[in-house]
Design a protein around this motif. Structure first.
Motif, PDB file in Angstrom:
ATOM      1  N   LEU A 180       0.840  -1.186   0.000  1.00  0.00           N
ATOM      2  CA  LEU A 180       0.000   0.000   0.000  1.00  0.00           C
ATOM      3  C   LEU A 180       0.883   1.246   0.000  1.00  0.00           C
ATOM      4  O   LEU A 180       1.608   1.512   0.964  1.00  0.00           O
ATOM      5  CB  LEU A 180      -0.903  -0.034   1.237  1.00  0.00           C
ATOM      6  CG  LEU A 180      -2.227   0.705   1.200  1.00  0.00           C
ATOM      7  CD1 LEU A 180      -3.091   0.281   2.388  1.00  0.00           C
ATOM      8  CD2 LEU A 180      -2.052   2.207   1.220  1.00  0.00           C
ATOM      9  N   LEU A 181       0.856   1.987  -1.094  1.00  0.00           N
ATOM     10  CA  LEU A 181       1.684   3.176  -1.246  1.00  0.00           C
ATOM     11  C   LEU A 181       1.041   4.338  -0.493  1.00  0.00           C
ATOM     12  O   LEU A 181       0.022   4.881  -0.923  1.00  0.00           O
ATOM     13  CB  LEU A 181       1.841   3.513  -2.729  1.00  0.00           C
ATOM     14  CG  LEU A 181       2.504   2.405  -3.573  1.00  0.00           C
ATOM     15  CD1 LEU A 181       2.321   2.682  -5.053  1.00  0.00           C
ATOM     16  CD2 LEU A 181       3.978   2.273  -3.224  1.00  0.00           C
ATOM     17  N   ALA A 182       1.639   4.721   0.626  1.00  0.00           N
ATOM     18  CA  ALA A 182       1.017   5.721   1.505  1.00  0.00           C
ATOM     19  C   ALA A 182       1.984   6.842   1.871  1.00  0.00           C
ATOM     20  O   ALA A 182       1.813   7.490   2.902  1.00  0.00           O
ATOM     21  CB  ALA A 182       0.507   5.042   2.777  1.00  0.00           C
ATOM     22  N   THR A 184      -2.676  18.933   4.433  1.00  0.00           N
ATOM     23  CA  THR A 184      -1.558  17.994   4.559  1.00  0.00           C
ATOM     24  C   THR A 184      -0.265  18.700   4.967  1.00  0.00           C
ATOM     25  O   THR A 184       0.827  18.222   4.669  1.00  0.00           O
ATOM     26  CB  THR A 184      -1.351  17.223   3.227  1.00  0.00           C
ATOM     27  OG1 THR A 184      -1.266  18.160   2.140  1.00  0.00           O
ATOM     28  CG2 THR A 184      -2.499  16.273   2.969  1.00  0.00           C
ATOM     29  N   ARG A 185      -0.399  19.800   5.650  1.00  0.00           N
ATOM     30  CA  ARG A 185       0.794  20.488   6.158  1.00  0.00           C
ATOM     31  C   ARG A 185       1.508  19.658   7.201  1.00  0.00           C
ATOM     32  O   ARG A 185       2.735  19.712   7.328  1.00  0.00           O
ATOM     33  CB  ARG A 185       0.414  21.831   6.766  1.00  0.00           C
ATOM     34  CG  ARG A 185      -0.097  22.864   5.771  1.00  0.00           C
ATOM     35  CD  ARG A 185      -0.617  24.085   6.494  1.00  0.00           C
ATOM     36  NE  ARG A 185       0.463  24.831   7.140  1.00  0.00           N
ATOM     37  CZ  ARG A 185       0.316  25.557   8.231  1.00  0.00           C
ATOM     38  NH1 ARG A 185      -0.858  25.620   8.831  1.00  0.00           N
ATOM     39  NH2 ARG A 185       1.331  26.213   8.744  1.00  0.00           N
ATOM     40  N   HIS A 186       0.754  18.866   7.980  1.00  0.00           N
ATOM     41  CA  HIS A 186       1.334  18.141   9.108  1.00  0.00           C
ATOM     42  C   HIS A 186       1.137  16.632   9.018  1.00  0.00           C
ATOM     43  O   HIS A 186       1.679  15.900   9.850  1.00  0.00           O
ATOM     44  CB  HIS A 186       0.747  18.654  10.426  1.00  0.00           C
ATOM     45  CG  HIS A 186       0.880  20.134  10.612  1.00  0.00           C
ATOM     46  ND1 HIS A 186       2.105  20.767  10.717  1.00  0.00           N
ATOM     47  CD2 HIS A 186      -0.057  21.115  10.697  1.00  0.00           C
ATOM     48  CE1 HIS A 186       1.919  22.073  10.869  1.00  0.00           C
ATOM     49  NE2 HIS A 186       0.618  22.302  10.855  1.00  0.00           N
ATOM     50  N   VAL A 187       0.342  16.155   8.052  1.00  0.00           N
ATOM     51  CA  VAL A 187       0.086  14.721   7.947  1.00  0.00           C
ATOM     52  C   VAL A 187       0.167  14.272   6.494  1.00  0.00           C
ATOM     53  O   VAL A 187      -0.044  15.069   5.571  1.00  0.00           O
ATOM     54  CB  VAL A 187      -1.310  14.334   8.507  1.00  0.00           C
ATOM     55  CG1 VAL A 187      -1.408  14.661   9.971  1.00  0.00           C
ATOM     56  CG2 VAL A 187      -2.420  14.998   7.720  1.00  0.00           C
ATOM     57  N   ALA A 188       0.458  13.002   6.294  1.00  0.00           N
ATOM     58  CA  ALA A 188       0.426  12.422   4.955  1.00  0.00           C
ATOM     59  C   ALA A 188      -1.021  12.308   4.481  1.00  0.00           C
ATOM     60  O   ALA A 188      -1.946  12.180   5.295  1.00  0.00           O
ATOM     61  CB  ALA A 188       1.080  11.040   4.967  1.00  0.00           C
ATOM     62  N   LYS A 189      -1.215  12.357   3.189  1.00  0.00           N
ATOM     63  CA  LYS A 189      -2.570  12.344   2.642  1.00  0.00           C
ATOM     64  C   LYS A 189      -3.407  11.154   3.111  1.00  0.00           C
ATOM     65  O   LYS A 189      -4.582  11.326   3.459  1.00  0.00           O
ATOM     66  CB  LYS A 189      -2.508  12.383   1.112  1.00  0.00           C
ATOM     67  CG  LYS A 189      -3.873  12.400   0.432  1.00  0.00           C
ATOM     68  CD  LYS A 189      -3.798  12.845  -1.017  1.00  0.00           C
ATOM     69  CE  LYS A 189      -2.877  12.015  -1.848  1.00  0.00           C
ATOM     70  NZ  LYS A 189      -2.968  12.341  -3.287  1.00  0.00           N
ATOM     71  N   PRO A 190      -2.866   9.923   3.180  1.00  0.00           N
ATOM     72  CA  PRO A 190      -3.704   8.807   3.633  1.00  0.00           C
ATOM     73  C   PRO A 190      -4.202   8.936   5.068  1.00  0.00           C
ATOM     74  O   PRO A 190      -5.151   8.256   5.454  1.00  0.00           O
ATOM     75  CB  PRO A 190      -2.771   7.589   3.485  1.00  0.00           C
ATOM     76  CG  PRO A 190      -1.784   7.991   2.450  1.00  0.00           C
ATOM     77  CD  PRO A 190      -1.556   9.452   2.695  1.00  0.00           C
ATOM     78  N   ILE A 223      -0.721  -4.092  -5.688  1.00  0.00           N
ATOM     79  CA  ILE A 223      -0.218  -2.747  -5.457  1.00  0.00           C
ATOM     80  C   ILE A 223      -1.404  -1.799  -5.327  1.00  0.00           C
ATOM     81  O   ILE A 223      -2.262  -1.738  -6.217  1.00  0.00           O
ATOM     82  CB  ILE A 223       0.696  -2.268  -6.613  1.00  0.00           C
ATOM     83  CG1 ILE A 223       1.785  -3.315  -6.915  1.00  0.00           C
ATOM     84  CG2 ILE A 223       1.309  -0.917  -6.280  1.00  0.00           C
ATOM     85  CD1 ILE A 223       2.779  -3.522  -5.812  1.00  0.00           C
ATOM     86  N   LEU A 224      -1.444  -1.040  -4.222  1.00  0.00           N
ATOM     87  CA  LEU A 224      -2.568  -0.156  -3.937  1.00  0.00           C
ATOM     88  C   LEU A 224      -2.085   1.257  -3.633  1.00  0.00           C
ATOM     89  O   LEU A 224      -0.949   1.459  -3.205  1.00  0.00           O
ATOM     90  CB  LEU A 224      -3.352  -0.666  -2.718  1.00  0.00           C
ATOM     91  CG  LEU A 224      -3.905  -2.087  -2.783  1.00  0.00           C
ATOM     92  CD1 LEU A 224      -4.420  -2.501  -1.415  1.00  0.00           C
ATOM     93  CD2 LEU A 224      -5.000  -2.168  -3.832  1.00  0.00           C
ATOM     94  N   SER A 225      -2.987   2.196  -3.818  1.00  0.00           N
ATOM     95  CA  SER A 225      -2.743   3.571  -3.395  1.00  0.00           C
ATOM     96  C   SER A 225      -3.478   3.811  -2.085  1.00  0.00           C
ATOM     97  O   SER A 225      -4.553   3.256  -1.857  1.00  0.00           O
ATOM     98  CB  SER A 225      -3.240   4.548  -4.461  1.00  0.00           C
ATOM     99  OG  SER A 225      -3.155   5.872  -3.994  1.00  0.00           O
ATOM    100  N   GLY A 226      -2.894   4.664  -1.242  1.00  0.00           N
ATOM    101  CA  GLY A 226      -3.504   4.941   0.055  1.00  0.00           C
ATOM    102  C   GLY A 226      -4.393   6.159   0.064  1.00  0.00           C
ATOM    103  O   GLY A 226      -4.726   6.662   1.139  1.00  0.00           O
TER     104      GLY A 226
END
Length: 402
Positions: A9-11, A22-28, A124-127
């Motif tokens: 899972l690409l995260a 998303t200034r402070h966190v990853a998009k997932p 293969i997945l997107s997060g």
């Protein structure tokens, strides 16, 4: 430790198009749908599909995402013979090491992780997508056709096709051409960024791709075109259910609004395909004597004394008397004080909208959405105004404008 199929899972994406969110966190890790995070959907799909070994590849601001996933217990992935594993970039012995340079490079750097399970296939997945999909059906087709790669696709309008990766295939679903954002698309089968590879085949292509100094180390730009050029067997898997890439402010807002529509295709009350999540224990939400909730999702710990219409409220949100929230998303801990008005906006975690402030506006008929966004831990002062489409990343003075 032998596994038929391992999911990767690409995260690690920055999610720059989500800007302030998303200034402070990853998009997932961005909150979604009242009680979830975006990554809950692919993780839940894996478990519901019978895939119990998942590698989560993190990179950009991973702390919150790593803490959220933890040992995987909410998704029944706290297992000794598989389970969920956090896989950041690392520096090996006698190696220079690097960040993940692309989607293919991210998988290449984790070949040893995959090899320990000796899988026949790798998913293969997107997060950062919202959808429900039975990967077991996709895997069954992959095996039935004897494909080296199966790509999940969905029909889109020809206008949308110009902005996406398009798969051209024959009547049997075998891909003969891949077009990236074509000006004049030949078909409307758009790649969803969900792949099943036969591992022995993918492993060889990853190693060869890594040796190419001119490669972008990306599945869409390099691996898939190379496999087509080499006449490998590529097939499409047609998916007709709900699927949305929530990579922009507008698409994130729209997907949250879809949660309020029973006909949208994402059925949150489906006992046969639950979306699992790590959620805080909160008391029931409370609606005061002056409170009013219309066609909205309101989760635990919320105190509503104002009016909420067609909105999504995450846990611990406060809406004080005389305040109104319409067509908006209020993330955990947001506070809307007395008399404030929120329209077509996303208020991020912990933000405070002071008394009398106005955030966003109702869009003109047939006009663009212009969703206003107030970032986390921001205070919008008393009687201040936040214009439509504004991205507020610092405190707004009382009576000021943003």
């Amino acid at each position: 430790m032998k596994k038929e199929c391992v999911a990767m899972l690409l995260a690690g994406g920055q999610g720059s198009r989500l800007k302030a969110l998303t200034r402070h966190v990853a998009k997932p890790a961005v909150p979604f749908g009242g009680k979830y995070r975006i990554i809950d959907f692919p993780l839940s799909n894996c478990v519901n599909s019978g895939i119990d070994t998942v590698g989560v590849l993190t990179q950009y601001r991973p702390l919150e995402l790593n803490s959220y996933i933890g040992n995987g217990q909410p998704w029944d992935l706290d297992r000794s013979d598989g389970g969920v594993h956090i896989l950041p970039p690392y520096l090996g012995e006698n190696e220079q090491g690097s960040w993940y340079k692309g989607t293919a490079n991210a998988i290449f750097q984790n070949i040893n992780f995959i090899d320990q399970y000796d899988p026949d296939y790798v998913l293969i997945l997107s997060g950062d997508h919202i959808y429900k999909m039975d990967y077991a059906d996709m895997l069954a087709q992959h095996k039935r056709t004897g494909a080296d790669l199966t790509i999940a696709v969905q029909e889109v309008s020809m206008e949308e096709a110009t902005r996406m990766g398009i798969m051209n295939c024959d009547e049997e679903g075998r891909v003969y051409e891949f077009e990236e954002k074509p000006a004049k698309p030949k078909s409307n089968l758009a790649s969803m960024g969900i792949y099943i590879f036969t591992w022995s085949k993918l492993r060889k292509y990853l190693i060869a791709d890594e040796k190419d100094p001119d490669s972008s180390n990306d599945f869409g730009k390099n691996i898939i075109p190379t496999m087509l050029q080499k006449k490998e067997s590529l097939h499409v898997y047609r998916f007709a259910g709900y699927w949305r890439d929530v990579g922009t402010i507008d698409s994130l807002w729209e997907a949250n609004m879809d949660m309020l529509d029973v006909d949208s295709g994402v059925h949150l009350f489906d006992e046969d395909w639950p979306i699992l999540a790590r959620t805080p224990i909160q008391p029931p939400h409370c609606v005061g004597a002056e409170g009013k909730i219309i066609d909205s999702l309101v989760t635990g710990g919320c105190l509503v004394d104002g009016e909420v219409e067609r909105s999504v409220l995450f846990h611990s949100v406060t809406v004080e008397p005389g305040a109104s929230v319409r067509y908006s998303i209020l993330m955990p801990g947001a506070v809307v004080k007395a008399g404030a008005k929120i329209n077509y906006s996303i208020i991020a975690e912990g933000a405070v909208i002071e008394s009398g402030a106005v955030v966003g506006a109702v869009p003109e008929k047939d006009g663009p959405l212009n969703i206003a966004v107030v970032a986390s831990d921001i205070k919008v002062g008393k009687n201040a105004t936040v214009a439509p489409a504004a991205m507020v990343t610092k405190n707004v003075k009382e009576g000021g404008k943003a």
